[in-house]
Design a protein around this motif. Structure first.
Motif, PDB file in Angstrom:
ATOM      1  N   VAL A 197      10.531  47.405   4.280  1.00  0.00           N
ATOM      2  CA  VAL A 197       9.613  47.613   3.019  1.00  0.00           C
ATOM      3  C   VAL A 197       8.511  47.030   3.156  1.00  0.00           C
ATOM      4  CG1 VAL A 197       9.579  47.730   0.726  1.00  0.00           C
ATOM      5  CG2 VAL A 197      11.617  48.466   1.720  1.00  0.00           C
ATOM      6  N   LEU A 198       8.384  45.701   3.623  1.00  0.00           N
ATOM      7  CA  LEU A 198       7.299  44.893   3.633  1.00  0.00           C
ATOM      8  C   LEU A 198       6.450  45.248   4.859  1.00  0.00           C
ATOM      9  CD1 LEU A 198       8.717  41.073   2.716  1.00  0.00           C
ATOM     10  CD2 LEU A 198       7.170  42.769   1.270  1.00  0.00           C
ATOM     11  N   GLU A 199       6.970  45.672   5.654  1.00  0.00           N
ATOM     12  CA  GLU A 199       6.282  46.241   6.956  1.00  0.00           C
ATOM     13  C   GLU A 199       5.580  47.491   6.609  1.00  0.00           C
ATOM     14  OE1 GLU A 199       9.324  46.620   9.930  1.00  0.00           O
ATOM     15  OE2 GLU A 199       9.471  44.343  10.579  1.00  0.00           O
TER      16      GLU A 199
ATOM     17  N   GLU B  85       2.689  46.562   4.365  1.00  0.00           N
ATOM     18  CA  GLU B  85       1.596  45.923   5.379  1.00  0.00           C
ATOM     19  C   GLU B  85       0.879  46.993   6.016  1.00  0.00           C
ATOM     20  OE1 GLU B  85      -0.378  44.493   8.682  1.00  0.00           O
ATOM     21  OE2 GLU B  85       1.473  45.610   8.756  1.00  0.00           O
ATOM     22  N   ALA B  86       1.701  47.918   6.605  1.00  0.00           N
ATOM     23  CA  ALA B  86       1.082  49.000   7.265  1.00  0.00           C
ATOM     24  C   ALA B  86       0.080  49.831   6.506  1.00  0.00           C
ATOM     25  CB  ALA B  86       2.125  49.844   8.178  1.00  0.00           C
ATOM     26  N   ALA B  87       0.463  49.970   5.168  1.00  0.00           N
ATOM     27  CA  ALA B  87      -0.483  50.744   4.587  1.00  0.00           C
ATOM     28  C   ALA B  87      -2.060  50.354   4.305  1.00  0.00           C
ATOM     29  CB  ALA B  87       0.158  51.040   3.180  1.00  0.00           C
TER      30      ALA B  87
ATOM     31  N   PHE C 296      11.403  55.460   3.569  1.00  0.00           N
ATOM     32  CA  PHE C 296      11.351  54.450   2.745  1.00  0.00           C
ATOM     33  C   PHE C 296      12.613  53.370   2.711  1.00  0.00           C
ATOM     34  CE2 PHE C 296      11.990  52.177  -1.341  1.00  0.00           C
ATOM     35  CZ  PHE C 296      10.620  51.306  -1.029  1.00  0.00           C
ATOM     36  N   TYR C 297      13.809  54.130   2.578  1.00  0.00           N
ATOM     37  CA  TYR C 297      15.035  53.480   2.341  1.00  0.00           C
ATOM     38  C   TYR C 297      15.635  53.027   3.779  1.00  0.00           C
ATOM     39  CZ  TYR C 297      14.730  55.802  -1.972  1.00  0.00           C
ATOM     40  OH  TYR C 297      14.204  56.359  -3.346  1.00  0.00           O
TER      41      TYR C 297
ATOM     42  N   THR D 178      11.794  54.287   8.728  1.00  0.00           N
ATOM     43  CA  THR D 178      10.491  53.480   8.372  1.00  0.00           C
ATOM     44  C   THR D 178       9.841  53.386   9.806  1.00  0.00           C
ATOM     45  OG1 THR D 178      11.250  52.630   6.676  1.00  0.00           O
ATOM     46  CG2 THR D 178       9.406  51.505   7.319  1.00  0.00           C
ATOM     47  N   LYS D 179      10.473  52.773  10.753  1.00  0.00           N
ATOM     48  CA  LYS D 179       9.916  52.594  11.912  1.00  0.00           C
ATOM     49  C   LYS D 179       9.543  53.891  12.647  1.00  0.00           C
ATOM     50  CE  LYS D 179      11.160  50.301  16.532  1.00  0.00           C
ATOM     51  NZ  LYS D 179      12.492  49.709  17.105  1.00  0.00           N
ATOM     52  N   ALA D 180      10.447  54.820  12.853  1.00  0.00           N
ATOM     53  CA  ALA D 180       9.865  56.095  13.392  1.00  0.00           C
ATOM     54  C   ALA D 180       8.620  56.834  12.805  1.00  0.00           C
ATOM     55  CB  ALA D 180      10.833  57.207  13.210  1.00  0.00           C
TER      56      ALA D 180
END
Length: 417
Positions: free
Chosen positions: A370-372, A375-377, A401-402, A407-409
């Motif tokens: 979630v922090l990644e 940061e990406a946003a 999100f969950y 998230t990675k994809a």
């Protein structure tokens, strides 16, 4: 003409009552306060309503304040660097703003609910100023075709049992403290438009800053959500509004100095412009059974009360009212029995479950992925925009999100594009 009683005069109860009234139903609303008492009283909540909820009000022609309320065109997120606030001031590790596809707005509920109550009465509705007890509803259930309980506090809520499968928390997860203020400066990162700002201080709590319209004109809401027992959990014994604001600003100076800079000259809108409290997020059984055997249906935060961290309270109340209105209209002249009541709630739950899942996830310490994402946003505008618009449609968080893999994809697809 079908007779319906709505107990409670908040966002969900009044919106539903006015909607039923517009379709020819004989509607009575019970409130424990007059419109004038609400208008001159203490703030009842913070609220930021996003596009879908605002559209429900437009559909019923209840958007009386839309031309005057600030247009919130973005949603900003900041994250304090862990440990940087000890002893402080905190340093910001992440900061960005995503644009909303449709603007959001906030209207002080003292202004809105008082206005809606008066509109309901002017349109011929019966407005009863009286606190309702379970014994009263026992009688009313025999007089009205349907009794809806939209008062989310007090004795009446005890009729609706907690649903343990849908309620992971038994205790409050945040200590809440809000202040409505004038003279907050524009945000230096987007001075040309208004945005709601969500500031996350890991392990400590959150500060939400958002513009609103009050009876006193343009205002901003400063809303602390503190981890119970932590450094933000200090408002319970504060009775003086001025002291409440001073404490709010002092905490901002230490934990969110990037927000404090524009709040140095802030002053309360009025003596009733502060609020503090806490409650456990709870989903309840939607059907209440009265001593005499009658049934009542819970509405809004009577049945789904999420923590206000994600700003979904008034949105969920509006969506619940719209869903229940559709179910009542479709039911026609048939009996409002228990099967119908449970089916009506489950129809609303199809929307509400996404809100509950997301809010409960945000109450927990942020996971690494979630922090990644946060940061990406800050590097990819599409990520910021998608996250911001999730406040209008929390179901979208299912896609990225969950789960760390999703998230990675998602981030890989954005970076590749």
């Amino acid at each position: 003409m079908r007779k319906i009683l709505v107990v409670g005069a908040g966002q969900s109860g009044l919106q539903l009552a006015l909607g039923l009234q517009s379709h020819g139903y004989d509607v009575t609303v019970m409130s424990n306060r007059t419109a004038d008492e609400i208008r001159s009283g203490r703030v009842m909540s913070t609220q930021c309503m996003f596009h879908t909820a605002l559209q429900h009000e437009r559909d019923l022609q209840l958007n009386f304040w839309e031309a005057r309320a600030p247009k919130i065109e973005g949603l900003g997120v900041s994250v304090a660097a862990p440990g940087s606030f000890d002893p402080g001031p905190a340093q910001r590790a992440i900061g960005w703003v995503g644009r909303l596809d449709g603007y959001a707005q906030s209207v002080d509920q003292r202004l809105k609910m008082a206005g809606w109550m008066e509109t309901f009465a002017q349109r011929g509705g019966q407005l009863v100023i009286h606190g309702a007890a379970v014994g009263d509803l026992d009688y009313f259930s025999r007089v009205y075709d349907l009794v809806l309980v939209a008062a989310g506090k007090g004795e009446l809520v005890s009729m609706f049992a907690r649903d343990p499968e849908r309620s992971p928390y038994r205790e409050p997860q945040r200590a809440l403290a809000a202040a409505y203020v004038h003279d907050l400066g524009p945000h230096p990162e987007h001075p040309e438009f208004d945005a709601a700002r969500c500031n996350l201080v890991p392990g400590v709590g959150e500060l939400i800053v958002s513009p609103s319209l009050t009876a006193h004109g343009r205002a901003d809401m400063l809303f602390w959500e503190g981890v119970p027992g932590g450094p933000l959990d200090v408002f319970a014994g504060v009775r003086d509004p001025g002291e409440h604001l001073s404490l709010t600003l002092a905490l901002m100076e230490r934990y969110t100095p990037w927000e404090y800079e524009r709040a140095r000259k802030a002053e309360l809108t009025d003596a009733g412009g502060v609020l503090a409290g806490r409650y456990a997020p709870t989903v309840r059984n939607p059907v209440g059974r009265l001593p005499g055997g009658g049934l009542v249906l819970g509405v809004g935060d009577v049945v789904v009360a999420n923590d206000p961290l994600t700003g979904q309270g008034s949105n969920s109340a509006s969506k619940c009212a719209a869903s229940y209105l559709a179910s009542i209209l479709e039911h026609g002249e048939k009996e409002f029995d228990e099967v119908w009541m449970r089916r009506t709630f489950e129809r609303y739950w199809e929307t509400a479950r996404y809100v509950t899942k997301w809010t409960n996830a945000m109450l927990a310490p942020p996971r690494e992925h979630v922090l990644e994402l946060m940061e990406a946003a800050g590097r990819f505008a599409p990520v910021a925009r998608r996250f911001a618009n999730g406040f209008d449609d929390p179901a979208d968080f299912e896609g990225y999100f969950y789960e760390p893999e999703k998230t990675k994809a998602y981030l890989a697809s954005v970076a590749g594009g």
